[in-house]
Structures are given as C-alpha cells and as structure tokens.
Motif scaffolding. Structure first.
Motif, PDB file in Angstrom:
ATOM      1  N   ASP A  42      34.222  57.814   4.970  1.00 38.31           N
ATOM      2  CA  ASP A  42      32.776  56.889   5.063  1.00 38.31           C
ATOM      3  C   ASP A  42      32.868  55.679   4.039  1.00 38.31           C
ATOM      4  OD1 ASP A  42      29.487  58.121   3.845  1.00 38.31           O
ATOM      5  OD2 ASP A  42      30.387  56.240   4.001  1.00 38.31           O
ATOM      6  N   LEU A  43      32.814  54.737   4.648  1.00 39.76           N
ATOM      7  CA  LEU A  43      33.162  53.489   4.091  1.00 39.76           C
ATOM      8  C   LEU A  43      31.944  52.979   3.116  1.00 39.76           C
ATOM      9  CD1 LEU A  43      34.274  51.092   7.216  1.00 39.76           C
ATOM     10  CD2 LEU A  43      35.643  52.344   5.362  1.00 39.76           C
ATOM     11  N   GLY A  44      30.958  53.497   3.129  1.00 42.91           N
ATOM     12  CA  GLY A  44      30.011  53.131   2.316  1.00 42.91           C
ATOM     13  C   GLY A  44      29.913  54.026   1.084  1.00 42.91           C
ATOM     14  N   TYR A  45      30.278  55.375   0.959  1.00 46.79           N
ATOM     15  CA  TYR A  45      30.222  56.237  -0.160  1.00 46.79           C
ATOM     16  C   TYR A  45      31.442  56.712  -0.443  1.00 46.79           C
ATOM     17  CZ  TYR A  45      25.014  56.158   0.500  1.00 46.79           C
ATOM     18  OH  TYR A  45      24.069  55.636   0.457  1.00 46.79           O
ATOM     19  N   GLY A  46      32.481  56.490   0.390  1.00 44.98           N
ATOM     20  CA  GLY A  46      33.979  56.871  -0.058  1.00 44.98           C
ATOM     21  C   GLY A  46      34.189  58.443   0.243  1.00 44.98           C
ATOM     22  N   ASN A  47      33.310  59.121   0.817  1.00 44.24           N
ATOM     23  CA  ASN A  47      33.555  60.378   1.312  1.00 44.24           C
ATOM     24  C   ASN A  47      34.448  60.595   2.203  1.00 44.24           C
ATOM     25  OD1 ASN A  47      31.368  61.253  -0.358  1.00 44.24           O
ATOM     26  ND2 ASN A  47      30.026  60.933   1.203  1.00 44.24           N
ATOM     27  N   THR A  48      35.522  61.620   2.099  1.00 41.40           N
ATOM     28  CA  THR A  48      36.738  61.880   3.030  1.00 41.40           C
ATOM     29  C   THR A  48      36.674  63.200   3.637  1.00 41.40           C
ATOM     30  OG1 THR A  48      38.100  62.363   1.439  1.00 41.40           O
ATOM     31  CG2 THR A  48      38.174  60.080   1.725  1.00 41.40           C
ATOM     32  N   TYR A  49      37.163  63.184   4.707  1.00 41.45           N
ATOM     33  CA  TYR A  49      37.074  64.443   5.814  1.00 41.45           C
ATOM     34  C   TYR A  49      38.334  64.552   6.106  1.00 41.45           C
ATOM     35  CZ  TYR A  49      32.143  63.076   4.973  1.00 41.45           C
ATOM     36  OH  TYR A  49      30.866  62.887   4.588  1.00 41.45           O
TER      37      TYR A  49
ATOM     38  N   TYR B 147      32.380  54.499   9.596  1.00 43.80           N
ATOM     39  CA  TYR B 147      33.249  55.527   9.191  1.00 43.80           C
ATOM     40  C   TYR B 147      34.511  54.774  10.084  1.00 43.80           C
ATOM     41  CZ  TYR B 147      29.713  59.032   8.152  1.00 43.80           C
ATOM     42  OH  TYR B 147      28.678  59.311   7.489  1.00 43.80           O
ATOM     43  N   MET B 148      35.711  54.903   9.269  1.00 36.92           N
ATOM     44  CA  MET B 148      36.862  54.650   9.743  1.00 36.92           C
ATOM     45  C   MET B 148      37.942  56.008   9.643  1.00 36.92           C
ATOM     46  SD  MET B 148      37.904  50.944   8.898  1.00 36.92           S
ATOM     47  CE  MET B 148      39.256  50.902  10.034  1.00 36.92           C
ATOM     48  N   GLY B 149      38.870  56.207  10.546  1.00 26.08           N
ATOM     49  CA  GLY B 149      39.756  57.134  10.455  1.00 26.08           C
ATOM     50  C   GLY B 149      41.147  57.139  10.871  1.00 26.08           C
ATOM     51  N   TRP B 150      41.766  58.272  11.177  1.00 24.57           N
ATOM     52  CA  TRP B 150      43.015  58.388  12.102  1.00 24.57           C
ATOM     53  C   TRP B 150      42.793  59.572  12.937  1.00 24.57           C
ATOM     54  CZ3 TRP B 150      46.951  54.795  11.218  1.00 24.57           C
ATOM     55  CH2 TRP B 150      46.745  54.095  10.038  1.00 24.57           C
ATOM     56  N   PHE B 151      43.661  59.460  14.151  1.00 25.19           N
ATOM     57  CA  PHE B 151      43.552  60.515  14.843  1.00 25.19           C
ATOM     58  C   PHE B 151      45.162  60.534  15.207  1.00 25.19           C
ATOM     59  CE2 PHE B 151      39.385  61.326  16.509  1.00 25.19           C
ATOM     60  CZ  PHE B 151      38.781  60.236  15.776  1.00 25.19           C
ATOM     61  N   ARG B 152      45.646  61.348  16.013  1.00 26.36           N
ATOM     62  CA  ARG B 152      47.175  61.337  16.497  1.00 26.36           C
ATOM     63  C   ARG B 152      47.288  62.386  17.650  1.00 26.36           C
ATOM     64  NH1 ARG B 152      49.513  65.628  11.804  1.00 26.36           N
ATOM     65  NH2 ARG B 152      48.581  67.590  12.665  1.00 26.36           N
ATOM     66  N   GLN B 153      48.428  61.793  18.400  1.00 24.77           N
ATOM     67  CA  GLN B 153      48.560  62.718  19.844  1.00 24.77           C
ATOM     68  C   GLN B 153      50.007  62.790  19.609  1.00 24.77           C
ATOM     69  OE1 GLN B 153      47.380  60.334  23.288  1.00 24.77           O
ATOM     70  NE2 GLN B 153      47.181  62.362  24.325  1.00 24.77           N
ATOM     71  N   ALA B 154      50.383  64.227  20.072  1.00 22.94           N
ATOM     72  CA  ALA B 154      51.685  64.692  20.274  1.00 22.94           C
ATOM     73  C   ALA B 154      52.103  64.892  21.353  1.00 22.94           C
ATOM     74  CB  ALA B 154      51.934  66.069  19.433  1.00 22.94           C
ATOM     75  N   PRO B 155      53.288  64.575  21.773  1.00 27.30           N
ATOM     76  CA  PRO B 155      53.726  64.679  23.361  1.00 27.30           C
ATOM     77  C   PRO B 155      53.316  65.895  23.973  1.00 27.30           C
ATOM     78  CG  PRO B 155      55.483  64.269  22.040  1.00 27.30           C
ATOM     79  CD  PRO B 155      54.351  64.303  21.079  1.00 27.30           C
TER      80      PRO B 155
END
Length: 123
Positions: A52-59, A33-41
């Motif tokens: 999900d890199l294998g099946y392409g599911n996204t969350y 799995y790969m993804g994005w996170f964020r942090q506000a001040p």
C-alpha cells in the motif's frame, strides 16, 4: 502512461537470495497499490505480494510469507522484492505491477504490468 521495468532476476541455488527491482515512470497514485506476481511454466500467473503506497502496509501470499519482502523507494521511483531462502518452487517469471485492486472473488489484479524478469532456483 505507466512504465514498469524489472531487473535483478537470475539463477540461484536453493537457499540463496535475489533482489528484484522495478523502475517506474509515469503517474502512479501515492495512495494506490503496487506489487509482484509470478508465473511458472505451465501454470497461471499468481499473486505474490502487494504494498500500500500510502500507508506502507504489505501483504504476502502464504507461500512466500517470511521469506520475501516488498518495499518501495519513492525517491528513486523503484519497487523492490527481496527474496530470501529461495526454493525450486519459486522458479518463475516475476512481474512488477501497478494500480492493483482486490476483489473478494478474484483476489488481486492489476492494470499495469512490466515485461517480467526470470528467476530460476536450482536444488
């Protein structure tokens, strides 16, 4: 050694769009799995989206659902985050992440992180 390099951040007015890119190198499991996170001040880092890199599911986090889209181009070894209808509350440092995992108590976490790219949305 996995390396993740984000780009594409910047300043935009509310309602605008940005596309973040994350160039990856090193071994990343095609079934991971790969993804994005964020942090506000002044706030803790928060999870934004996972693919999900294998099946392409996204969350997606509820706060971005319907506005953000995560995708990956395997040929280019690049992860993307298309952000539309941006709001001032989307202002944050955005981090690309690899080797994500989910736990019921802790939510999404990751073992590999990029350096981040700043997104600023003005009203």
């Amino acid at each position: 050694q996995v390396q993740l390099v984000e780009s594409g951040g910047g300043s935009v007015q509310a309602g605008g769009s940005l596309r973040l890119s994350c160039a990856t190198s090193g071994y990343i499991s095609r079934w991971g799995y790969m993804g994005w996170f964020r942090q506000a001040p002044g706030k803790e880092r928060e999870w934004v989206t996972t693919i999900d890199l294998g099946y392409g599911n996204t969350y997606y986090a509820d706060s971005v659902k319907g506005r953000f889209t995560i995708s990956r181009d395997n040929a280019k070894n690049t992860l993307y985050l298309q952000m539309n209808s941006l709001k001032p509350e989307d202002t944050a440092m955005y981090y690309c992440a690899a080797d994500l995992s989910f736990s019921v108590g802790g939510g999404w976490g990751a073992n590999n992180w990029g350096q981040g790219t700043q997104v600023t949305v003005s009203s």
